[in-house]
Design an enzyme around this catalytic site. Structure first.
Site, PDB file in Angstrom:
ATOM      1  N   TYR A  27     -42.173  19.720 -95.615  1.00 30.36           N
ATOM      2  CA  TYR A  27     -42.928  19.564 -94.369  1.00 30.36           C
ATOM      3  C   TYR A  27     -43.909  20.727 -94.191  1.00 30.36           C
ATOM      4  O   TYR A  27     -45.063  20.519 -93.830  1.00 30.36           O
ATOM      5  CB  TYR A  27     -41.953  19.474 -93.197  1.00 30.36           C
ATOM      6  N   LEU A  59     -33.803  16.280 -91.520  1.00 30.30           N
ATOM      7  CA  LEU A  59     -32.742  15.316 -91.217  1.00 30.30           C
ATOM      8  C   LEU A  59     -32.389  14.437 -92.410  1.00 30.30           C
ATOM      9  O   LEU A  59     -31.275  13.920 -92.488  1.00 30.30           O
ATOM     10  CB  LEU A  59     -33.142  14.441 -90.028  1.00 30.30           C
ATOM     11  N   GLU A  60     -33.298  14.262 -93.341  1.00 30.06           N
ATOM     12  CA  GLU A  60     -33.040  13.432 -94.513  1.00 30.06           C
ATOM     13  C   GLU A  60     -32.339  14.193 -95.640  1.00 30.06           C
ATOM     14  O   GLU A  60     -31.829  13.580 -96.582  1.00 30.06           O
ATOM     15  CB  GLU A  60     -34.346  12.826 -95.030  1.00 30.06           C
ATOM     16  N   CYS A  82     -37.511  23.756 -93.571  1.00 26.05           N
ATOM     17  CA  CYS A  82     -37.883  24.696 -92.523  1.00 26.05           C
ATOM     18  C   CYS A  82     -38.138  23.935 -91.233  1.00 26.05           C
ATOM     19  O   CYS A  82     -38.875  22.945 -91.221  1.00 26.05           O
ATOM     20  CB  CYS A  82     -39.132  25.468 -92.941  1.00 26.05           C
ATOM     21  N   VAL A  83     -37.519  24.406 -90.171  1.00 28.46           N
ATOM     22  CA  VAL A  83     -37.731  23.844 -88.845  1.00 28.46           C
ATOM     23  C   VAL A  83     -38.229  24.985 -87.958  1.00 28.46           C
ATOM     24  O   VAL A  83     -37.540  25.989 -87.783  1.00 28.46           O
ATOM     25  CB  VAL A  83     -36.434  23.233 -88.265  1.00 28.46           C
ATOM     26  N   THR A  88     -40.785  20.965 -77.668  1.00 30.07           N
ATOM     27  CA  THR A  88     -39.816  19.975 -77.187  1.00 30.07           C
ATOM     28  C   THR A  88     -38.419  20.288 -77.711  1.00 30.07           C
ATOM     29  O   THR A  88     -38.234  21.187 -78.545  1.00 30.07           O
ATOM     30  CB  THR A  88     -40.200  18.555 -77.662  1.00 30.07           C
ATOM     31  N   HIS A  90     -36.804  18.503 -79.684  1.00 38.63           N
ATOM     32  CA  HIS A  90     -36.635  17.934 -81.022  1.00 38.63           C
ATOM     33  C   HIS A  90     -36.143  19.009 -82.000  1.00 38.63           C
ATOM     34  O   HIS A  90     -35.340  18.722 -82.893  1.00 38.63           O
ATOM     35  CB  HIS A  90     -37.957  17.324 -81.508  1.00 38.63           C
ATOM     36  N   ASN A 114     -26.805  25.945 -97.945  1.00 37.23           N
ATOM     37  CA  ASN A 114     -27.709  25.513 -96.877  1.00 37.23           C
ATOM     38  C   ASN A 114     -28.839  26.522 -96.708  1.00 37.23           C
ATOM     39  O   ASN A 114     -28.632  27.615 -96.202  1.00 37.23           O
ATOM     40  CB  ASN A 114     -26.953  25.335 -95.560  1.00 37.23           C
TER      41      ASN A 114
END
Length: 177
Positions: A27, A59-60, A82-83, A88, A90, A114
């Site tokens: 991403y 999530l996948e 990476c998030v 929001t 989310h 992880n």
């Protein structure tokens, strides 16, 4: 920020060939590429081999690991993504659910490192992903390799690793003995 001040374990030693699957969400492509580079360096330094698969988002990642465990022959897995916090909730959902799913797979006996970063901003992600800095991709690979070594130490063919169940899901009560 100063360099790492935490203990780093010695590299895991493999007693037989080891195959690791790196599951990465690109991403944030540059961050993902750095994490993959760190993971590959650690895997190759241990003498293991690897394959890489990309998935759309964090999530996948656990789903891909679960599919690979059922349908392939990997000894361990490295989850990379990476998030970055946004405006929001989310962010909280993605962080919590991806982490929880990976933990549940681990409790079933899968050897997973992880390396899904959960950060406040891009700068934090860049520092953590950089193989020359915090190298979280390499750390996740090292964790997976240590778990593989541990499962091999404790595992026996007749015992295996993870949870098993003797519960029958359906029974034919019409048969008599």
């Amino acid at each position: 920020m100063a360099g790492p001040s935490h203990y780093i374990m010695a590299r895991a030693e493999m007693d037989k060939p080891t195959k690791i699957l790196i599951v990465v969400s690109p991403y944030y492509k540059d961050i993902a590429d750095n994490m993959v580079a760190g993971a590959i360096a650690e895997i190759e330094a241990s003498g293991a081999t690897h394959e890489i698969v990309e998935v759309p988002g964090a999530l996948e990642i656990p789903t891909a690991i679960g599919i690979a465990e059922r349908m392939s022959n990997f000894d361990g897995y490295v989850a990379l993504g990476c998030v970055i916090r946004g405006e929001t909730t989310h962010y909280d959902t993605v962080c919590n659910d991806s982490s929880r799913a990976i933990q549940l797979l681990g409790l079933q006996g899968l050897c997973i490192g992880n390396g899904i970063l959960t950060v406040e901003n891009r700068t934090q992600a860049e520092v953590r992903a950089d193989p020359a800095d915090q190298n979280k991709g390499g750390s996740a690979a090292a964790a997976a390799l240590h778990l593989v070594a541990l499962s091999r130490k404790w595992g026996r063919p007749e015992k295996g690793v993870g949870f098993t169940s003797d519960i029958l899901l359906a029974q034919d009560d019409t048969k008599t003995v």
